[in-house]
Design a protein around this motif. Structure first.
Motif, mmCIF file in Angstrom:
data_model
loop_
_atom_site.group_PDB
_atom_site.id
_atom_site.type_symbol
_atom_site.label_atom_id
_atom_site.label_comp_id
_atom_site.label_asym_id
_atom_site.label_seq_id
_atom_site.Cartn_x
_atom_site.Cartn_y
_atom_site.Cartn_z
ATOM 1 N N LEU A 71 0.838 -1.186 0.000
ATOM 2 C CA LEU A 71 0.000 0.000 0.000
ATOM 3 C C LEU A 71 0.883 1.249 0.000
ATOM 4 O O LEU A 71 2.026 1.212 0.465
ATOM 5 C CB LEU A 71 -0.902 0.018 1.232
ATOM 6 C CG LEU A 71 -1.965 -1.080 1.295
ATOM 7 C CD1 LEU A 71 -2.695 -1.024 2.632
ATOM 8 C CD2 LEU A 71 -2.954 -0.946 0.140
ATOM 9 N N PRO A 72 0.378 2.361 -0.522
ATOM 10 C CA PRO A 72 1.145 3.610 -0.456
ATOM 11 C C PRO A 72 1.486 3.965 0.987
ATOM 12 O O PRO A 72 0.711 3.681 1.907
ATOM 13 C CB PRO A 72 0.193 4.634 -1.069
ATOM 14 C CG PRO A 72 -0.740 3.840 -1.917
ATOM 15 C CD PRO A 72 -0.905 2.534 -1.213
ATOM 16 N N ASN A 73 2.644 4.589 1.173
ATOM 17 C CA ASN A 73 3.079 4.979 2.516
ATOM 18 C C ASN A 73 4.061 6.131 2.389
ATOM 19 O O ASN A 73 4.531 6.456 1.290
ATOM 20 C CB ASN A 73 3.752 3.800 3.229
ATOM 21 C CG ASN A 73 3.654 3.900 4.738
ATOM 22 O OD1 ASN A 73 3.507 4.991 5.290
ATOM 23 N ND2 ASN A 73 3.721 2.761 5.416
ATOM 24 N N GLU A 221 2.416 13.279 -9.460
ATOM 25 C CA GLU A 221 2.297 12.048 -8.676
ATOM 26 C C GLU A 221 3.442 11.815 -7.709
ATOM 27 O O GLU A 221 3.340 10.931 -6.852
ATOM 28 C CB GLU A 221 2.177 10.837 -9.620
ATOM 29 C CG GLU A 221 0.889 10.822 -10.417
ATOM 30 C CD GLU A 221 0.629 9.493 -11.103
ATOM 31 O OE1 GLU A 221 1.343 8.509 -10.798
ATOM 32 O OE2 GLU A 221 -0.290 9.441 -11.944
ATOM 33 N N SER A 222 4.548 12.565 -7.834
ATOM 34 C CA SER A 222 5.693 12.283 -6.977
ATOM 35 C C SER A 222 6.588 13.500 -6.862
ATOM 36 O O SER A 222 6.503 14.440 -7.667
ATOM 37 C CB SER A 222 6.505 11.109 -7.542
ATOM 38 O OG SER A 222 7.223 11.522 -8.698
ATOM 39 N N PHE A 223 7.479 13.459 -5.881
ATOM 40 C CA PHE A 223 8.436 14.559 -5.725
ATOM 41 C C PHE A 223 9.421 14.594 -6.893
ATOM 42 O O PHE A 223 9.993 15.637 -7.205
ATOM 43 C CB PHE A 223 9.168 14.461 -4.387
ATOM 44 C CG PHE A 223 10.243 13.414 -4.315
ATOM 45 C CD1 PHE A 223 11.551 13.704 -4.673
ATOM 46 C CD2 PHE A 223 9.962 12.135 -3.859
ATOM 47 C CE1 PHE A 223 12.547 12.740 -4.593
ATOM 48 C CE2 PHE A 223 10.946 11.166 -3.764
ATOM 49 C CZ PHE A 223 12.250 11.469 -4.145
ATOM 50 N N VAL A 256 -3.371 9.878 -5.056
ATOM 51 C CA VAL A 256 -3.156 9.297 -3.734
ATOM 52 C C VAL A 256 -1.666 9.113 -3.435
ATOM 53 O O VAL A 256 -1.243 9.255 -2.279
ATOM 54 C CB VAL A 256 -3.919 7.965 -3.605
ATOM 55 C CG1 VAL A 256 -3.453 6.938 -4.634
ATOM 56 C CG2 VAL A 256 -3.808 7.403 -2.189
ATOM 57 N N LEU A 257 -0.848 8.834 -4.439
ATOM 58 C CA LEU A 257 0.586 8.675 -4.188
ATOM 59 C C LEU A 257 1.227 10.004 -3.805
ATOM 60 O O LEU A 257 2.114 10.051 -2.943
ATOM 61 C CB LEU A 257 1.279 8.086 -5.417
ATOM 62 C CG LEU A 257 0.769 6.732 -5.908
ATOM 63 C CD1 LEU A 257 1.610 6.235 -7.075
ATOM 64 C CD2 LEU A 257 0.768 5.704 -4.779
ATOM 65 N N ALA A 258 0.783 11.086 -4.428
ATOM 66 C CA ALA A 258 1.345 12.404 -4.123
ATOM 67 C C ALA A 258 1.027 12.838 -2.705
ATOM 68 O O ALA A 258 1.787 13.607 -2.094
ATOM 69 C CB ALA A 258 0.823 13.436 -5.121
ATOM 70 N N THR A 259 -0.088 12.359 -2.157
ATOM 71 C CA THR A 259 -0.468 12.730 -0.788
ATOM 72 C C THR A 259 0.603 12.322 0.213
ATOM 73 O O THR A 259 0.806 13.010 1.219
ATOM 74 C CB THR A 259 -1.795 12.053 -0.403
ATOM 75 O OG1 THR A 259 -2.745 12.299 -1.422
ATOM 76 C CG2 THR A 259 -2.320 12.600 0.905
ATOM 77 N N TYR A 283 -8.564 13.194 -7.234
ATOM 78 C CA TYR A 283 -7.949 12.465 -6.130
ATOM 79 C C TYR A 283 -8.710 11.165 -5.859
ATOM 80 O O TYR A 283 -8.103 10.088 -5.719
ATOM 81 C CB TYR A 283 -7.934 13.342 -4.877
ATOM 82 C CG TYR A 283 -7.288 12.693 -3.676
ATOM 83 C CD1 TYR A 283 -5.911 12.515 -3.621
ATOM 84 C CD2 TYR A 283 -8.057 12.260 -2.602
ATOM 85 C CE1 TYR A 283 -5.313 11.921 -2.517
ATOM 86 C CE2 TYR A 283 -7.469 11.664 -1.497
ATOM 87 C CZ TYR A 283 -6.094 11.504 -1.461
ATOM 88 O OH TYR A 283 -5.511 10.908 -0.368
ATOM 89 N N SER A 284 -10.036 11.231 -5.806
ATOM 90 C CA SER A 284 -10.833 10.029 -5.571
ATOM 91 C C SER A 284 -10.656 9.026 -6.711
ATOM 92 O O SER A 284 -10.540 7.816 -6.482
ATOM 93 C CB SER A 284 -12.314 10.402 -5.418
ATOM 94 O OG SER A 284 -12.509 11.256 -4.301
ATOM 95 N N ALA A 285 -10.618 9.534 -7.940
ATOM 96 C CA ALA A 285 -10.432 8.650 -9.087
ATOM 97 C C ALA A 285 -9.075 7.961 -9.047
ATOM 98 O O ALA A 285 -8.930 6.832 -9.536
ATOM 99 C CB ALA A 285 -10.581 9.435 -10.389
#
Length: 559
Positions: A71-73, A221-223, A256-259, A283-285
């Motif tokens: 899962l994302p973390n 999606e990412s740093f 969700v990954l960017a969160t 974000y939900s999608a």
């Protein structure tokens, strides 16, 4: 005329540009000068491989999640960035300090609406080439040209650019390409095409008037993607003779990954950050995109069970505000999509206004520094709401030390099921969005609110996921399967057919329905509906602007 264009390209043998769309020859010549073409060629040649790399990184990360079941973390290798209390983003210029209400989904190819927005009391305008815009060559050229006119104070009736609402320019996201320009044998990345032309023609003027250049960055999606944007900003400022840090950008956290990488994203953009923004539907999608094949992440009916009061979305907004304010960055909320009825002093008017106020109060109480509306008539009521419940230009002083958000909070799906109403609504939004694109528009109006690619993403994502997991309707326990979705789509065609007043518009709507079914009935989930449409020959064949298409689209949009 085109012999002149041919001469321009003699020094750019590795660059190709298609001729202008009908009726835009003068705008085309203004945009594509020898200087701007050289700049675009350098920009795209410099960064195209890195764009490919970040897109490949997305595929790699998705494959890892699928194969490992992880899962994302929060990232272990960047913990030192999150745990260091000392670093801050640079302060934003004065014009960005107070942006209580921006106008969202402003496709600048719509000249009259763009002028009205510039004349409005809003603090800012999200000048949109992404969610609310259909990226036909016509729309891109017309939109960028209108921005050039605005920046040079050449649009009728608008205040000076230093006094008008500040322009927050939103180029296309990384998943989009520009079909009409080839650089070294490849189609140009859409965001570099948009960003390059906007910066070349408008960057210096905006900077000289303390009004930019300011940007929104979509679907990061990412740093690592933030790092790439930062490199692009540094290179561009050097090329154009602008001081380091002139460009400021707000990153939309709609994945969700960017969160889990918000601090790192701010860190990478320290000198160029204008903060972060919440984007609820994209974000939900993204949950369906990244995790939707897992039954644990079945997202219930968004029309009934998904809103900012739910744990996963409230946690996301709280963490975004806390992260931003901890680093002295601005945190902005989403866009109010509801439209005020034209009749004042009616129950429906008061009901819609109360609904928008209630939702925006959730964001104000969470500590956001501003948010967006689509309807220009909501600007003043929302500014009054913000000012009556806050003090000063922003809420940076609210550090939200009370917030303790865990990965479990962010990944907690709301309880609930699927309703027939929600299924039919999602089908309608998906079909009508594709119809709008085929008509040359990036958004449309349906049941009292504006719909764009973000709501189309969550709509088609939910239908795909409900079919995948054979969800049952709460109403009558029917299984959501291919046949039910096909039957409901055919019912929608019957409902909408009276609003199609030509054989062409009827055919286009049926084409849109066929394309929607193709998307939701696929075995594998298409990552972005906009990418899927942008690469489809049907959309490309519809790109020439025709007045009858636009008129028919207007009729459908009023539903």
């Amino acid at each position: 005329m085109f012999n002149i264009f041919g001469q321009l390209f003699t020094a750019l043998t590795m660059m190709e540009l298609l001729p202008p769309p009908s009726g835009l020859q003068a705008e085309y010549v203004t945009l594509f000068t020898t200087g701007s073409l050289h700049f675009l060629h350098e920009l795209i040649s410099m960064f195209d491989k890195k764009v490919d790399q970040i897109l490949q990184l997305r595929v790699s990360r998705k494959a890892h999640l699928d194969l490992s079941g992880d899962l994302p973390n929060f990232l272990e290798n960047t913990e030192h960035i999150r745990s260091d209390p000392a670093w801050r983003v640079l302060p934003v210029p004065p014009r960005l300090q107070k942006r209580h209400v921006d106008i969202g989904d402003m496709a600048p190819c719509d000249t009259q609406r763009f002028i009205k927005a510039l004349q409005s009391p809003a603090q800012g305008i999200q000048v949109d080439f992404d969610d609310g815009n259909c990226p036909s060559f016509y729309n891109q050229i017309k939109g960028i040209h209108n921005i050039i006119l605005a920046v040079n104070n050449q649009l009728p009736g608008m205040p000076h650019i230093s006094k008008a609402p500040v322009l927050m320019l939103r180029p296309r996201a990384w998943n989009m390409v520009e079909h009409n320009m080839m650089v070294e044998g490849k189609e140009a990345p859409g965001p570099l095409f948009d960003f390059g032309l906007l910066m070349f023609h408008c960057g210096k003027i905006l900077f000289e008037h303390q009004s930019g250049p300011f940007f929104y960055l979509s679907k990061v999606e990412s740093f690592m993607e933030a790092r790439l944007w930062n490199e692009i900003f540094v290179w561009t400022q050097e090329k154009l003779g602008l001081p380091l840090g002139s460009i400021k950008a707000t990153v939309l956290i709609e994945n969700v990954l960017a969160t889990f990488e918000m601090e790192e994203i701010l860190y990478e953009l320290q000198e160029h950050s204008a903060g972060l923004n919440c984007g609820i539907w994209d974000y939900s999608a993204s949950f369906v995109n990244k995790l939707g094949h897992r039954e644990d992440f079945l997202l219930p009916d968004r029309s009934k069970y998904v809103n900012m009061e739910k744990r996963f979305l409230r946690s996301y907004m709280d963490l975004l505000v806390q992260t931003c304010h901890r680093r002295c960055a601005l945190a902005t909320g989403g866009m109010a999509a509801l439209l005020l009825p034209s009749s004042l002093n009616t129950d429906s008017y008061r009901r819609v206004l109360a609904s928008v106020k209630r939702l925006k109060m959730l964001e104000i109480n969470a500590g956001v520094d501003g948010f967006m509306v689509y309807d220009l008539n909501l600007i003043k009521p929302m500014q009054e709401l913000f000012q009556s419940h806050t003090e000063g230009e922003n809420q940076l002083h609210l550090l939200r030390d009370d917030v303790r958000v865990t990965p479990e909070d962010l990944l907690s799906m709301p309880s609930g099921g699927v309703t027939l109403y929600g299924l039919k609504y999602n089908i309608a939004v998906g079909v009508l969005f594709i119809n709008a694109w085929l008509s040359g528009k990036g958004h449309f109006f349906y049941r009292g609110q504006v719909e764009d690619s973000a709501t189309a993403e969550i709509s088609r994502s939910q239908v795909w996921q409900w079919i995948r997991h054979q969800a049952r309707l709460e109403d009558d326990s029917r299984v959501v399967n291919r046949q039910l979705v096909t039957d409901l789509t055919e019912e929608l065609m019957t409902e909408l057919s009276p609003f199609c007043h030509s054989s062409g518009s009827k055919q286009r709507l049926h084409t849109a329905a066929d394309m929607f079914l193709e998307v939701v009935l696929k075995r594998h989930f298409p990552e972005f509906i906009t990418s899927y449409l942008n690469q489809d020959h049907t959309f490309l064949s519809y790109q020439s602007p025709a007045k009858d298409k636009m008129l028919e689209s207007d009729k459908l949009s009023k539903l």
